[in-house]
Motif scaffolding. Structure first.
Motif, PDB file in Angstrom:
ATOM      1  N   LEU A  84     -11.501  -4.049  11.541  1.00  0.00           N
ATOM      2  CA  LEU A  84     -10.604  -3.547  10.834  1.00  0.00           C
ATOM      3  C   LEU A  84      -9.044  -2.731  11.497  1.00  0.00           C
ATOM      4  CD1 LEU A  84     -13.534  -1.482   8.894  1.00  0.00           C
ATOM      5  CD2 LEU A  84     -12.129  -2.584   8.135  1.00  0.00           C
ATOM      6  N   LYS A  85      -8.500  -2.810  10.192  1.00  0.00           N
ATOM      7  CA  LYS A  85      -7.044  -3.173  10.651  1.00  0.00           C
ATOM      8  C   LYS A  85      -6.015  -1.159  10.317  1.00  0.00           C
ATOM      9  CE  LYS A  85      -5.111  -7.359  11.128  1.00  0.00           C
ATOM     10  NZ  LYS A  85      -4.811  -8.469  10.612  1.00  0.00           N
ATOM     11  N   PRO A  86      -5.200  -0.686  11.058  1.00  0.00           N
ATOM     12  CA  PRO A  86      -5.137   0.013  10.660  1.00  0.00           C
ATOM     13  C   PRO A  86      -4.623   0.669   9.031  1.00  0.00           C
ATOM     14  CG  PRO A  86      -4.525   0.111  13.233  1.00  0.00           C
ATOM     15  CD  PRO A  86      -4.856  -1.288  12.786  1.00  0.00           C
ATOM     16  N   GLU A  87      -4.284  -0.872   8.737  1.00  0.00           N
ATOM     17  CA  GLU A  87      -3.252  -0.933   7.761  1.00  0.00           C
ATOM     18  C   GLU A  87      -3.968  -0.758   6.283  1.00  0.00           C
ATOM     19  OE1 GLU A  87      -2.570  -2.329  10.153  1.00  0.00           O
ATOM     20  OE2 GLU A  87      -1.915  -4.759   9.629  1.00  0.00           O
ATOM     21  N   ASP A  88      -5.348  -1.469   7.036  1.00  0.00           N
ATOM     22  CA  ASP A  88      -6.724  -1.067   6.027  1.00  0.00           C
ATOM     23  C   ASP A  88      -7.221  -0.131   5.018  1.00  0.00           C
ATOM     24  OD1 ASP A  88      -8.053  -3.995   7.816  1.00  0.00           O
ATOM     25  OD2 ASP A  88      -7.396  -4.285   6.197  1.00  0.00           O
ATOM     26  N   THR A  89      -6.694   0.871   6.350  1.00  0.00           N
ATOM     27  CA  THR A  89      -6.915   2.623   5.714  1.00  0.00           C
ATOM     28  C   THR A  89      -6.231   2.914   4.259  1.00  0.00           C
ATOM     29  OG1 THR A  89      -6.277   3.030   8.165  1.00  0.00           O
ATOM     30  CG2 THR A  89      -6.126   4.782   6.105  1.00  0.00           C
ATOM     31  N   GLY A 140     -14.514   6.354  -5.896  1.00  0.00           N
ATOM     32  CA  GLY A 140     -13.056   6.340  -4.232  1.00  0.00           C
ATOM     33  C   GLY A 140     -14.210   7.275  -2.838  1.00  0.00           C
ATOM     34  N   THR A 141     -14.342   6.517  -1.843  1.00  0.00           N
ATOM     35  CA  THR A 141     -14.516   6.143  -0.486  1.00  0.00           C
ATOM     36  C   THR A 141     -13.883   6.019   0.731  1.00  0.00           C
ATOM     37  OG1 THR A 141     -16.926   6.194   0.909  1.00  0.00           O
ATOM     38  CG2 THR A 141     -14.934   4.338  -0.033  1.00  0.00           C
ATOM     39  N   GLN A 142     -13.243   7.471   1.304  1.00  0.00           N
ATOM     40  CA  GLN A 142     -12.231   6.799   2.565  1.00  0.00           C
ATOM     41  C   GLN A 142     -12.947   6.421   3.433  1.00  0.00           C
ATOM     42  OE1 GLN A 142      -8.912   8.397   2.146  1.00  0.00           O
ATOM     43  NE2 GLN A 142      -8.561   7.235   3.815  1.00  0.00           N
ATOM     44  N   VAL A 143     -12.035   5.559   3.372  1.00  0.00           N
ATOM     45  CA  VAL A 143     -12.072   4.698   5.149  1.00  0.00           C
ATOM     46  C   VAL A 143     -10.262   4.883   5.286  1.00  0.00           C
ATOM     47  CG1 VAL A 143     -11.793   1.955   6.304  1.00  0.00           C
ATOM     48  CG2 VAL A 143     -12.790   2.426   4.161  1.00  0.00           C
ATOM     49  N   THR A 144     -11.025   5.291   7.199  1.00  0.00           N
ATOM     50  CA  THR A 144     -10.323   5.964   8.376  1.00  0.00           C
ATOM     51  C   THR A 144      -9.557   4.708   9.640  1.00  0.00           C
ATOM     52  OG1 THR A 144      -9.755   7.682   7.377  1.00  0.00           O
ATOM     53  CG2 THR A 144      -8.336   7.389   9.134  1.00  0.00           C
ATOM     54  N   VAL A 145      -8.777   4.068   9.513  1.00  0.00           N
ATOM     55  CA  VAL A 145      -8.706   3.340  11.279  1.00  0.00           C
ATOM     56  C   VAL A 145      -7.778   3.132  11.702  1.00  0.00           C
ATOM     57  CG1 VAL A 145      -8.631   0.874  11.899  1.00  0.00           C
ATOM     58  CG2 VAL A 145      -9.066   0.873   9.394  1.00  0.00           C
ATOM     59  N   SER A 146      -7.679   3.878  12.887  1.00  0.00           N
ATOM     60  CA  SER A 146      -6.980   4.413  13.996  1.00  0.00           C
ATOM     61  C   SER A 146      -6.859   3.535  14.979  1.00  0.00           C
ATOM     62  CB  SER A 146      -8.192   5.816  14.987  1.00  0.00           C
ATOM     63  OG  SER A 146      -8.953   5.435  15.386  1.00  0.00           O
ATOM     64  N   SER A 147      -5.596   3.746  15.767  1.00  0.00           N
ATOM     65  CA  SER A 147      -4.892   2.716  16.133  1.00  0.00           C
ATOM     66  C   SER A 147      -5.774   2.718  17.703  1.00  0.00           C
ATOM     67  CB  SER A 147      -3.996   2.491  15.879  1.00  0.00           C
ATOM     68  OG  SER A 147      -3.240   3.715  16.503  1.00  0.00           O
ATOM     69  N   VAL A 190     -13.590   5.305  12.083  1.00  0.00           N
ATOM     70  CA  VAL A 190     -13.550   3.351  12.902  1.00  0.00           C
ATOM     71  C   VAL A 190     -11.934   3.646  13.443  1.00  0.00           C
ATOM     72  CG1 VAL A 190     -15.724   3.000  11.213  1.00  0.00           C
ATOM     73  CG2 VAL A 190     -12.867   1.590  10.710  1.00  0.00           C
ATOM     74  N   GLN A 191     -12.389   2.822  14.163  1.00  0.00           N
ATOM     75  CA  GLN A 191     -11.237   2.707  15.700  1.00  0.00           C
ATOM     76  C   GLN A 191     -10.685   0.786  14.634  1.00  0.00           C
ATOM     77  OE1 GLN A 191     -12.347   3.480  19.409  1.00  0.00           O
ATOM     78  NE2 GLN A 191     -11.883   5.363  19.839  1.00  0.00           N
ATOM     79  N   ALA A 192      -9.798   0.887  15.360  1.00  0.00           N
ATOM     80  CA  ALA A 192      -9.470  -0.770  15.333  1.00  0.00           C
ATOM     81  C   ALA A 192     -10.180  -1.497  15.951  1.00  0.00           C
ATOM     82  CB  ALA A 192      -7.802  -1.182  15.896  1.00  0.00           C
ATOM     83  N   GLY A 193     -10.627  -2.852  15.123  1.00  0.00           N
ATOM     84  CA  GLY A 193     -11.403  -3.653  15.422  1.00  0.00           C
ATOM     85  C   GLY A 193     -12.486  -3.346  15.453  1.00  0.00           C
ATOM     86  N   ASP A 194     -13.185  -2.516  14.924  1.00  0.00           N
ATOM     87  CA  ASP A 194     -14.976  -1.808  14.199  1.00  0.00           C
ATOM     88  C   ASP A 194     -14.800  -3.117  12.785  1.00  0.00           C
ATOM     89  OD1 ASP A 194     -15.172   1.203  15.901  1.00  0.00           O
ATOM     90  OD2 ASP A 194     -15.172  -0.477  16.548  1.00  0.00           O
ATOM     91  N   SER A 195     -15.867  -3.019  12.177  1.00  0.00           N
ATOM     92  CA  SER A 195     -16.328  -3.304  11.299  1.00  0.00           C
ATOM     93  C   SER A 195     -17.197  -1.963  10.661  1.00  0.00           C
ATOM     94  CB  SER A 195     -17.824  -3.646  11.312  1.00  0.00           C
ATOM     95  OG  SER A 195     -17.231  -5.415  12.268  1.00  0.00           O
TER      96      SER A 195
END
Length: 123
Positions: free
Chosen positions: A83-88, A116-123, A12-17
């Motif tokens: 969401l923030k990139p540091e939540d990755t 586990g499940t991967q969460v990736t937050v892009s900036s 997801v992108q930063a700011g998304d849910s």
């Protein structure tokens, strides 16, 4: 032996849910979410107690994340907003029956873990 299966991760992108789901094979006293970023220790994110639904959050997610549980279907949810990139990281569901009925942030207190499940937050 309780089995835990996570789902809902993604890119997801930063700011998304995003909402993560943990399906347990049986009821447990406390369920929690931990996460692990590349090269870092696995850290506590949030926990919820079965008996009184008491919750606990790490400071970095307070006001943005919400943990809830469905005691009928043995599911726990982690709703993540702004969401923030540091939540990755890889998010793990954890559960315990041996640490009492109160939430705990101690990783070693949880005897059941999901894959586990991967969460990736892009900036």
């Amino acid at each position: 032996q309780v089995k835990l299966v996570e789902s809902g991760g993604g890119l997801v992108q930063a700011g998304d849910s995003l909402t993560l789901t943990c399906q347990a094979s049986a009821r447990t006293n406390v369920q929690a979410w931990f996460r692990q970023a590349p090269g870092k220790e696995r850290e506590f994110v949030a926990a919820i107690a079965w008996l009184d639904h008491a919750v606990d959050y790490v400071d970095s997610v307070k006001g943005r994340f919400s943990i809830t549980r469905d005691n009928v279907n043995d599911r726990t949810y982690l709703q993540m907003h702004v969401l923030k990139p540091e939540d990755t990281g890889v998010y793990y569901c954890a559960a315990t029956d041996s640490a009492g009925y109160s939430t705990t942030r101690t990783r070693g207190a949880y005897e059941y873990w999901g894959q586990g499940t991967q969460v990736t937050v892009s900036s």
